[in-house]
Scaffold this motif. Structure first.
Motif, PDB file in Angstrom:
ATOM      1  N   PHE A   1       0.799  -1.225   0.000  1.00 16.80           N
ATOM      2  CA  PHE A   1       0.000   0.000   0.000  1.00 16.80           C
ATOM      3  C   PHE A   1       0.832   1.276   0.000  1.00 16.80           C
ATOM      4  O   PHE A   1       0.294   2.371  -0.135  1.00 16.80           O
ATOM      5  CB  PHE A   1      -0.999  -0.039   1.153  1.00 16.80           C
TER       6      PHE A   1
ATOM      7  N   LEU B   1       1.189   1.445  -4.302  1.00 15.65           N
ATOM      8  CA  LEU B   1      -0.001   1.142  -5.101  1.00 15.65           C
ATOM      9  C   LEU B   1       0.109   1.652  -6.534  1.00 15.65           C
ATOM     10  O   LEU B   1      -0.427   1.040  -7.465  1.00 15.65           O
ATOM     11  CB  LEU B   1      -1.249   1.739  -4.437  1.00 15.65           C
ATOM     12  N   ASP B   2       0.808   2.773  -6.722  1.00 15.56           N
ATOM     13  CA  ASP B   2       0.914   3.345  -8.066  1.00 15.56           C
ATOM     14  C   ASP B   2       1.554   2.369  -9.039  1.00 15.56           C
ATOM     15  O   ASP B   2       1.119   2.255 -10.194  1.00 15.56           O
ATOM     16  CB  ASP B   2       1.713   4.650  -8.034  1.00 15.56           C
TER      17      ASP B   2
ATOM     18  N   ARG C   1      -1.057  -0.263  -9.896  1.00 16.36           N
ATOM     19  CA  ARG C   1      -2.118   0.280 -10.754  1.00 16.36           C
ATOM     20  C   ARG C   1      -1.664   0.462 -12.201  1.00 16.36           C
ATOM     21  O   ARG C   1      -2.466   0.410 -13.126  1.00 16.36           O
ATOM     22  CB  ARG C   1      -2.600   1.616 -10.190  1.00 16.36           C
TER      23      ARG C   1
ATOM     24  N   GLU D   1      -6.929   0.129 -10.751  1.00 17.37           N
ATOM     25  CA  GLU D   1      -7.053   1.509 -10.279  1.00 17.37           C
ATOM     26  C   GLU D   1      -8.059   1.630  -9.139  1.00 17.37           C
ATOM     27  O   GLU D   1      -8.044   2.601  -8.391  1.00 17.37           O
ATOM     28  CB  GLU D   1      -7.461   2.422 -11.441  1.00 17.37           C
TER      29      GLU D   1
ATOM     30  N   THR E   1      -7.687   0.587  -3.358  1.00 17.11           N
ATOM     31  CA  THR E   1      -7.311   1.697  -2.475  1.00 17.11           C
ATOM     32  C   THR E   1      -7.173   1.172  -1.052  1.00 17.11           C
ATOM     33  O   THR E   1      -7.596   0.059  -0.738  1.00 17.11           O
ATOM     34  CB  THR E   1      -8.370   2.811  -2.494  1.00 17.11           C
TER      35      THR E   1
ATOM     36  N   LYS F   1      -8.829   2.334   1.422  1.00 14.04           N
ATOM     37  CA  LYS F   1     -10.182   2.266   1.965  1.00 14.04           C
ATOM     38  C   LYS F   1     -10.878   0.971   1.538  1.00 14.04           C
ATOM     39  O   LYS F   1     -11.528   0.298   2.342  1.00 14.04           O
ATOM     40  CB  LYS F   1     -10.992   3.473   1.512  1.00 14.04           C
ATOM     41  N   SER F   2     -10.723   0.616   0.260  1.00  9.74           N
ATOM     42  CA  SER F   2     -11.378  -0.603  -0.230  1.00  9.74           C
ATOM     43  C   SER F   2     -10.698  -1.862   0.289  1.00  9.74           C
ATOM     44  O   SER F   2     -11.297  -2.938   0.304  1.00  9.74           O
ATOM     45  CB  SER F   2     -11.378  -0.621  -1.766  1.00  9.74           C
TER      46      SER F   2
END
Length: 325
Positions: free
Chosen positions: A281, A284-285, A288, A295, A298, A300-301
Motif C-alpha cells: 500500500f 499502489l501506483d 495500478r 485503479e 485503495t 479504503k477498499s
C-alpha cells in the motif's frame, strides 16, 4: 611436490569447494520462498499476483514471493493455503464465504486461511459469438457454454447465478474449461458462449475481439435486482461500451460483479505480513500501472467486503492507518 602431495592438495580444494557450495547459500536461497496462487496464466489474477510479488520482492528484505497459475482458481487457492502448499492467493468473495460456512464446493469448514486485503472486482462476463442466435439467457438452452473448471469458483458461481436466472444446469451443455482456454474455444467456434468472472478492461478479452466478434447476453433489470437481493456477495455495477468498443452491447450495461480478495496463511509471521502489507500500500501506483482494472484498489477498499477475518499482520497496519479500530 610429490605426486601424493599434489593429490592431497587437490582433495583439500575439492572439499573446500563442496563445503562452500552447500554451506553458503545464494541470496535467492537465503530468502524465504513464498508462493501466490492466481488463476489462468494470461488472466487478470496473474497480472495482479505478479505486480504484488514484484513490489514485495523489491521492498521487503529476505522474501521471494512467486506468482503461480491455478487451474481451479478460487477454490484451489483456498485449498492449497489450507494444506500448507502455498502461502498467498486470490479468491472470489463468494467462495471465501462458502469456505467459511463449510458449504459446497468444500467438504468441510475452511481453516487456517486469513484475509490479506480486498483487491479489485471482476465482472461476470456472459458473452456469446456475435454470429449466433443467442441474445438472452433463455437462448442458451441446448448450447455449449464454457463455465469454468470442475470444482472451481466460476463453476460454483455459475450454478448459483444460472439457477436464479431460470436456467437449469441440464438446460445447456457445460464445457469445463479455464478462462484462457475458453477464449480459444470460442475463437475456434467450439463453444457458443462462456460465463466467467474476470477483470474489467481485460487485455486478453480485448485482443480476442480484434478477430472474433462477441455479443453480450442480455439480462433484464428485474432479474438482476432479484439476483443481487438473493446473493449478498453480488454487486451490480455499470460497464460502459467504451471498455470494449468491439463488443456488441448497449452503450452501458448493468453487470453482475464480484469482489476479488487476497488471502494468506494464518501461520505466517505477524511482522512479515505487516511489512508486506505496508510495502503493497506504499507502492499502489506501481501496481495500478499494470492494469486499469487495478485503479480501484485503495486503502479504503482494502478493508471492505472481506468475508473472513484478517491476518493479524494486516490488522496491525490497518489500525496504524486508522482504517480499523
Amino acid at each position: 611436490m610429490s605426486k601424493r602431495g599434489i593429490v592431497h592438495g587437490l582433495l583439500v580444494l575439492l572439499v573446500i569447494s563442496v563445503a562452500f557450495s552447500f554451506g553458503v547459500p545464494s541470496k535467492a536461497e537465503a530468502a524465504q520462498q513464498l508462493t501466490f496462487g492466481t488463476a489462468a496464466p494470461t488472466g487478470g489474477w496473474m497480472m495482479l499476483g505478479s505486480a504484488v510479488s514484484k513490489v514485495v520482492n523489491d521492498k521487503v528484505a529476505g522474501v521471494n514471493l512467486t506468482p503461480v497459475p491455478s487451474p481451479r482458481g478460487s477454490v484451489e487457492n483456498i485449498e492449497t493455503i489450507m494444506k500448507g502448499e502455498r502461502e498467498f492467493g486470490l479468491t472470489m468473495a463468494n467462495i471465501a464465504m462458502l469456505g467459511k460456512q463449510g458449504a459446497e464446493p468444500f467438504k468441510s469448514q475452511v481453516k487456517g486461511v486469513s484475509g490479506w486485503f480486498s483487491a479489485h472486482y471482476g465482472y461476470w462476463y456472459l458473452l456469446t459469438r456475435a454470429d449466433s442466435k443467442i441474445k438472452t439467457v433463455a437462448d442458451l438452452k441446448g448450447k455449449r457454454v464454457a463455465i469454468g473448471n470442475p470444482g472451481d469458483g466460476d463453476e460454483a458461481l455459475n450454478k448459483e447465478v444460472f439457477a436464479r436466472l431460470g436456467l437449469k444446469w441440464t438446460d445447456f451443455k457445460p464445457e469445463y474449461s479455464g478462462f484462457s482456454s475458453a477464449l480459444d474455444l470460442i475463437k475456434q467456434n467450439q463453444i457458443d458462449a462462456f460465463a466467467y468472472v474476470a477483470a474489467p478492461k481485460l487485455p486478453s478479452l480485448t485482443e480476442l475481439m480484434t478477430t472474433k466478434k462477441l455479443r453480450m447476453v442480455a439480462i433484464d433489470p428485474a432479474s438482476l435486482k432479484k439476483l443481487a437481493a438473493e446473493l449478498p456477495y453480488v454487486v451490480l455495477r455499470p460497464m460502459s461500451r467504451k471498455d470494449y468498443p468491439a463488443l456488441e452491447m448497449p452503450e452501458e450495461a448493468t453487470m453482475v460483479s464480484m469482489n476479488h480478495i487476497v488471502i494468506c496463511s494464518e501461520k505466517l509471521d505477524t511482522d512479515l505480513v505487516y511489512k508486506m502489507t505496508k510495502a503493497v500500500f506504499s507502492n499502489l501506483d506501481s501496481i495500478r500501472q499494470v492494469s486499469k482494472a487495478f485503479e480501484v484498489i485503495t486503502l479504503k477498499s482494502a478493508v471492505s467486503g472481506m468475508p473472513i477475518p484478517f491476518h493479524p499482520g494486516a490488522v496491525k497496519l490497518y489500525k496504524e492507518l486508522g482504517l480499523m479500530k
